[in-house]
Motif scaffolding. Structure first.
Motif, short mmCIF file in Angstrom:
data_model
loop_
_atom_site.label_atom_id
_atom_site.label_comp_id
_atom_site.label_asym_id
_atom_site.label_seq_id
_atom_site.Cartn_x
_atom_site.Cartn_y
_atom_site.Cartn_z
N GLN A 1 10.54 44.93 -49.87
CA GLN A 1 9.49 45.73 -49.24
C GLN A 1 10.09 46.64 -48.19
O GLN A 1 11.10 46.33 -47.57
CB GLN A 1 8.44 44.84 -48.61
CG GLN A 1 8.97 43.98 -47.48
CD GLN A 1 7.91 43.07 -46.89
OE1 GLN A 1 6.72 43.24 -47.12
NE2 GLN A 1 8.34 42.10 -46.09
N VAL B 1 5.88 49.86 -49.29
CA VAL B 1 6.18 50.00 -50.70
C VAL B 1 6.89 48.73 -51.16
O VAL B 1 7.76 48.20 -50.45
CB VAL B 1 7.07 51.23 -50.98
CG1 VAL B 1 7.47 51.29 -52.45
CG2 VAL B 1 6.36 52.50 -50.57
N TYR B 2 6.51 48.24 -52.33
CA TYR B 2 7.13 47.06 -52.92
C TYR B 2 7.91 47.51 -54.15
O TYR B 2 7.33 48.13 -55.05
CB TYR B 2 6.07 46.02 -53.29
CG TYR B 2 5.31 45.56 -52.07
CD1 TYR B 2 5.77 44.51 -51.29
CD2 TYR B 2 4.14 46.21 -51.68
CE1 TYR B 2 5.09 44.11 -50.15
CE2 TYR B 2 3.45 45.81 -50.54
CZ TYR B 2 3.92 44.76 -49.79
OH TYR B 2 3.25 44.38 -48.66
N LEU B 3 9.19 47.20 -54.19
CA LEU B 3 10.08 47.61 -55.27
C LEU B 3 10.62 46.36 -55.94
O LEU B 3 11.16 45.48 -55.27
CB LEU B 3 11.23 48.45 -54.70
CG LEU B 3 12.27 48.96 -55.68
CD1 LEU B 3 11.65 49.97 -56.65
CD2 LEU B 3 13.43 49.59 -54.92
#
Length: 136
Positions: free
Chosen positions: A50, A2-4
């Motif tokens: 990430q 997941v990329y935040l």
């Protein structure tokens, strides 16, 4: 994975000028950005991390912690400053968007847990954007 991404804004002035170039070359390359008194921008900084969400919190990182890291490592140093004169860790650089993205990465990479920082994107204007993902 997941990329935040967290987005922050700041305002700063800078002058694009290289002491390795002649005055004529500086004005040819940097044009109006070589103005002796500098000029300003309303920058947008996007910092992307990430990871996999923690099973207990559902978060890659707490956004409050992410905001604090970005503010402490970058924003408090550059907001409403002249980047050529007021920021010790930018001394001796030409503060282009490209160089700033690298320098911001260097400030942030050790503040986040290991290998979490994925990307730093700096919007100097709505048309000029630099992205850095560290050295390969």
């Amino acid at each position: 994975m997941v990329y935040l991404t967290r987005r922050v804004t700041f305002s700063a002035a800078h002058r694009l000028w290289s002491n390795q170039l002649s005055e004529e070359e500086n004005y040819h390359i940097y044009d109006k950005c070589a103005n002796p008194n500098g000029h300003g921008h309303n920058y947008i900084l996007e910092v992307t991390v990430q990871g996999m969400p923690d099973p207990h919190t559902g978060m890659v990182i707490n956004l409050t912690e992410m905001k604090q890291i970005i503010n402490e490592q970058v924003v408090k140093w550059v907001d409403h400053k002249h980047l050529n004169h007021d920021v010790p860790w930018l001394e001796g650089t030409i503060p282009t968007a490209e160089i700033l993205a690298i320098k911001f990465w260097e400030r942030l990479e050790h503040a986040f847990p290991s290998d979490m920082l994925y990307e730093v994107t700096l919007h100097e204007t709505e048309n000029n954007v630099a992205t850095y993902r560290g050295q390969a």
